[in-house]
Design a protein around this motif. Structure first.
Motif, mmCIF file in Angstrom:
data_model
loop_
_atom_site.group_PDB
_atom_site.id
_atom_site.type_symbol
_atom_site.label_atom_id
_atom_site.label_comp_id
_atom_site.label_asym_id
_atom_site.label_seq_id
_atom_site.Cartn_x
_atom_site.Cartn_y
_atom_site.Cartn_z
ATOM 1 N N GLU A 1 -5.032 10.182 2.835
ATOM 2 C CA GLU A 1 -5.574 9.920 1.494
ATOM 3 C C GLU A 1 -5.602 11.224 0.712
ATOM 4 O O GLU A 1 -5.838 12.287 1.283
ATOM 5 N N ARG B 1 3.342 13.270 -1.948
ATOM 6 C CA ARG B 1 3.408 12.272 -0.869
ATOM 7 C C ARG B 1 4.616 12.500 0.036
ATOM 8 O O ARG B 1 4.512 12.396 1.258
ATOM 9 N N PRO C 1 -2.563 7.057 -0.337
ATOM 10 C CA PRO C 1 -3.210 6.575 -1.567
ATOM 11 C C PRO C 1 -4.275 7.562 -2.044
ATOM 12 O O PRO C 1 -4.703 8.439 -1.286
ATOM 13 N N GLN D 1 0.838 -1.201 0.000
ATOM 14 C CA GLN D 1 0.000 0.000 0.000
ATOM 15 C C GLN D 1 0.874 1.253 0.000
ATOM 16 O O GLN D 1 1.768 1.394 0.813
ATOM 17 N N LEU D 2 0.638 2.134 -0.962
ATOM 18 C CA LEU D 2 1.394 3.386 -1.016
ATOM 19 C C LEU D 2 0.993 4.283 0.139
ATOM 20 O O LEU D 2 -0.174 4.301 0.545
#
Length: 216
Positions: free
Chosen positions: A193, A181, A6, A2-3
């Motif tokens: 998110e 990010r 996201p 999982q980035l």
């Protein structure tokens, strides 16, 4: 794997409908506030929108509410020095914060609204989330860092909303997301998110509506 940070997924049918219903009702401009004592009673949930000048804040608010002329975009960057309040039915306030960066105003005026912004962010009990708008063509700039740090110190959860994603080619989008990010990872108040939007194409509007409608 999982980035980190996201992209928000499309809402399910139930959430989408909740968001649609909320914004299908009456939305009105309530008032422009230039001092803390002018704020309306904090008797309902509110979310605020922050972003540097010309990031597309007014256009996004108009797209969310489905009313083209509700939030007026100033032709002069940094001209709007008020905190603008909009009512969404009887349940929510949408708050349009003054654009920052390139402020076309005398320094004392700029300093005055920066102080007001700090007081608002740290003292508004009914504020549930700040949405910080970032131009998808440019990513997070130095001028954005100041407001992100301010939200950290005020312990206000903020969520990054990338605007104008339709103006960025698919191959360039990942590069911008990587930069965003990395910048967000340094901010403890950042919600994990990212929302991608295009007011022109309608991308991400349903997701943002349902996010706001489902905040508790």
């Amino acid at each position: 794997m999982q980035l980190p940070f996201p992209i928000v997924e499309d809402p399910d049918d139930l959430s989408r409908e909740k968001g649609r219903k909320m914004f299908a009702g009456e939305t009105e401009f309530l008032k422009g506030v230039v001092a803390m004592d002018g704020l309306p009673p904090d008797d309902r949930m509110e979310v605020c929108f922050a972003g540097r000048s010309n990031v597309g804040k007014s256009t996004l608010i108009n797209a969310l509410t489905g009313r083209k002329g509700l939030a007026r975009a100033s032709n002069t960057p940094g001209r709007t020095q008020e905190i603008n309040y909009f009512t969404v039915g009887d349940s929510h306030y949408l708050v349009d914060l003054p654009g920052y960066g390139f402020a076309n105003a005398p320094l004392p005026v700029v300093e005055k609204w920066q102080r007001l912004l700090k007081k608002y962010l740290s003292g508004r009990q009914s504020l549930r989330r700040a949405f910080v708008l970032i131009d998808a063509r440019h990513g997070i700039k130095k001028v954005d860092e100041e407001i992100l740090s301010l939200l950290d110190s005020a312990a206000v959860t903020f969520q990054c909303v990338l605007t104008k994603v339709d103006k960025v080619k698919e191959k360039d989008r990942e590069k911008v997301l990587e930069q965003v990010r990395a910048a967000l990872s340094k901010h403890p108040a950042a919600f994990p998110e990212i929302v991608l939007t295009s007011s022109e194409k309608g991308d991400g509007i349903a997701a943002l509506r349902s996010l706001i409608a489902n905040l508790v």
